[in-house]
Scaffold this active site. Structure first.
Site, PDB file in Angstrom:
ATOM      1  N   ASP A  40       0.741  -1.246   0.014  1.00  0.00           N
ATOM      2  CA  ASP A  40      -0.014  -0.010  -0.005  1.00  0.00           C
ATOM      3  C   ASP A  40       0.766   1.291   0.119  1.00  0.00           C
ATOM      4  OD1 ASP A  40      -2.467  -1.304  -0.106  1.00  0.00           O
ATOM      5  OD2 ASP A  40      -2.381  -1.482   2.207  1.00  0.00           O
ATOM      6  N   ALA A  69       3.478  10.546 -15.412  1.00  0.00           N
ATOM      7  CA  ALA A  69       3.128  11.391 -16.688  1.00  0.00           C
ATOM      8  C   ALA A  69       2.405  10.449 -17.497  1.00  0.00           C
ATOM      9  CB  ALA A  69       4.543  11.725 -17.492  1.00  0.00           C
ATOM     10  N   THR A  71       2.554   8.964 -20.673  1.00  0.00           N
ATOM     11  CA  THR A  71       3.621   8.715 -21.691  1.00  0.00           C
ATOM     12  C   THR A  71       3.531   7.700 -22.951  1.00  0.00           C
ATOM     13  OG1 THR A  71       4.111   6.746 -20.194  1.00  0.00           O
ATOM     14  CG2 THR A  71       5.434   8.807 -19.722  1.00  0.00           C
ATOM     15  N   TYR A 108      10.064  15.741 -14.569  1.00  0.00           N
ATOM     16  CA  TYR A 108      10.880  15.258 -15.805  1.00  0.00           C
ATOM     17  C   TYR A 108      10.170  15.735 -17.056  1.00  0.00           C
ATOM     18  CZ  TYR A 108      12.895  12.883 -11.993  1.00  0.00           C
ATOM     19  OH  TYR A 108      13.858  12.767 -11.010  1.00  0.00           O
ATOM     20  N   THR A 110      11.278  16.019 -21.550  1.00  0.00           N
ATOM     21  CA  THR A 110      11.397  15.000 -22.731  1.00  0.00           C
ATOM     22  C   THR A 110      12.268  15.845 -23.861  1.00  0.00           C
ATOM     23  OG1 THR A 110      10.419  13.631 -24.571  1.00  0.00           O
ATOM     24  CG2 THR A 110       9.206  15.489 -23.571  1.00  0.00           C
ATOM     25  N   TYR A 134       2.030  14.694 -27.664  1.00  0.00           N
ATOM     26  CA  TYR A 134       2.700  14.185 -26.284  1.00  0.00           C
ATOM     27  C   TYR A 134       3.750  15.289 -25.891  1.00  0.00           C
ATOM     28  CZ  TYR A 134       6.282  12.105 -23.316  1.00  0.00           C
ATOM     29  OH  TYR A 134       7.332  11.836 -22.612  1.00  0.00           O
TER      30      TYR A 134
END
Ligand SMILES: NC(=O)c1ccc[n+]([C@@H]2O[C@H](COP(=O)([O-])OP(=O)(O)OC[C@H]3O[C@@H](n4cnc5c(N)ncnc54)[C@H](OP(=O)(O)O)[C@@H]3O)[C@@H](O)[C@H]2O)c1
Length: 304
Positions: A40, A69, A71, A108, A110, A134
């Site tokens: 949990d 995210a 993705t 983060y 990309t 995206y």
């Protein structure tokens, strides 16, 4: 120190849970409320903005580390609003709440924020021009976090893989067992980056900033990948060589280079997305390893 880790069951999130453990008390969250292994944890869906805000308000962490995210790069073309809600709008919520309660944020992003037309590695200040829904949603998240004025680190990374989750390494190993011939795109250039390297580097940076003020000049945007570059065909070929050499696959399939035009996908990918990591390395005194070293290590773990 309390670290609120969002997305603890993703490739990077899983590694962060281990890598950040020596730095502080981790409050891990997943969308399901379960960690890998069925343990949990707190529940957090980045699409539920009121609950996200309330979680930050009650936890009041020193750091919020967002490894969650949307993705699914190709799916995002069909549901850009959902991708934007999770990758873009949620960062307004995180940034605003962080500013309010005094948390710092790690997020983060990309290589797909770039259009891929460069011939030299992309620097942090290069112009962005995403080619996909995206990429646009991730760029919206970066902008939202910057505009929130919360102290933050944005790590743009690329071509992430590891021994778990859905990624190119695992797909290639599966296909190598099923097929005698693999066709792989050879005209997209980038840097395969282990999820563990991203997590370990994040831990080092957080530790370096532990006594820093919120207006410390070291906060900001960084490129975080392994060193060097290859194309998907080169990456696949190296995976097959190492897998065969270590007995992970019995038979070596032929790996045939094709063009992006021969393998159309719903989302357009940048042709050249190598990121210049010199700012991260010089600011924090780090030496990022070559992508081939990271791959050899990840393959070693698969073997174990
Ligand atoms: N993978 C790459 O090649 C790559 C390249 C460049 C940048 N990045 C960035 O690096 C970061 C980490 O990526 P990754 O490779 O670790 O991704 P990943 O393995 O796909 O993990 C993403 C995580 O986000 C969770 N998630 C998805 N939708 C969510 C929602 N609405 N609310 C809460 N959690 C949600 C997923 O949970 P479920 O399991 O429940 O879906 C999963 O745990 C992301 O910001 C990504 O954009 C990745």
């Amino acid at each position: 120190m309390t670290i609120l880790l969002l997305g603890a069951d993703g490739q990077v999130g899983f590694e962060l849970h281990r890598a950040l453990a020596p730095i502080g008390r981790i409050v891990a969250t997943t969308r399901t409320g379960l960690l890998p292994g069925g343990i949990d944890c707190a529940r957090c869906d980045l699409g539920d903005h009121a609950a996200l805000d309330a979680l930050i308000e009650t936890t009041r962490p020193n750091w919020i580390v967002n490894a969650a995210a949307y993705t699914a790069v190709d799916h995002a073309e069909a549901e850009p609003d959902l991708a934007h809600r999770i990758n873009g709008d949620a960062l307004t919520v995180i940034g605003t709440a962080a500013k309010r309660v005094g948390s710092r944020v790690v997020h983060y992003s990309t290589d797909y924020v770039f259009n891929g037309t460069a011939t030299l590695p992309w620097r942090e200040d290069a112009s962005t021009a995403p080619l996909s829904a995206y990429g646009r949603s991730k760029l919206a998240g970066e902008t939202a976090l910057r505009e929130s004025a919360a102290a933050h680190l944005i790590f743009r990374t690329a071509w992430v893989y590891g021994p778990r989750g859905t990624n190119f390494l695992r797909t290639m190993l599966r296909l190598a067992r099923e097929r005698e011939r693999l066709t792989v795109v050879a005209d997209q250039i980038g840097t395969p980056t282990p999820a563990r390297l991203i997590a370990q580097t994040t831990a080092l940076v957080l530790y370096a900033l532990r006594n820093a003020a919120n207006d410390d000049a070291r906060f900001g945007t960084y490129h975080l990948t392994a060193n060097g570059h290859t194309n998907w065909h080169g990456f696949a070929s190296r995976i097959i060589e190492l897998a065969h050499g270590s007995g992970l696959i019995e038979r070596k399939p032929e790996v045939v280079a094709i063009t992006t035009a021969e393998f159309p996908t719903k989302a357009v990918r940048p042709a050249y997305s190598v990121l210049d990591t010199s700012k991260l390395q010089s600011t924090f005194g780090l030496a990022l390893p070559d992508w081939t070293e990271g791959l050899a290590r990840a393959m070693g773990e698969l073997n174990a």
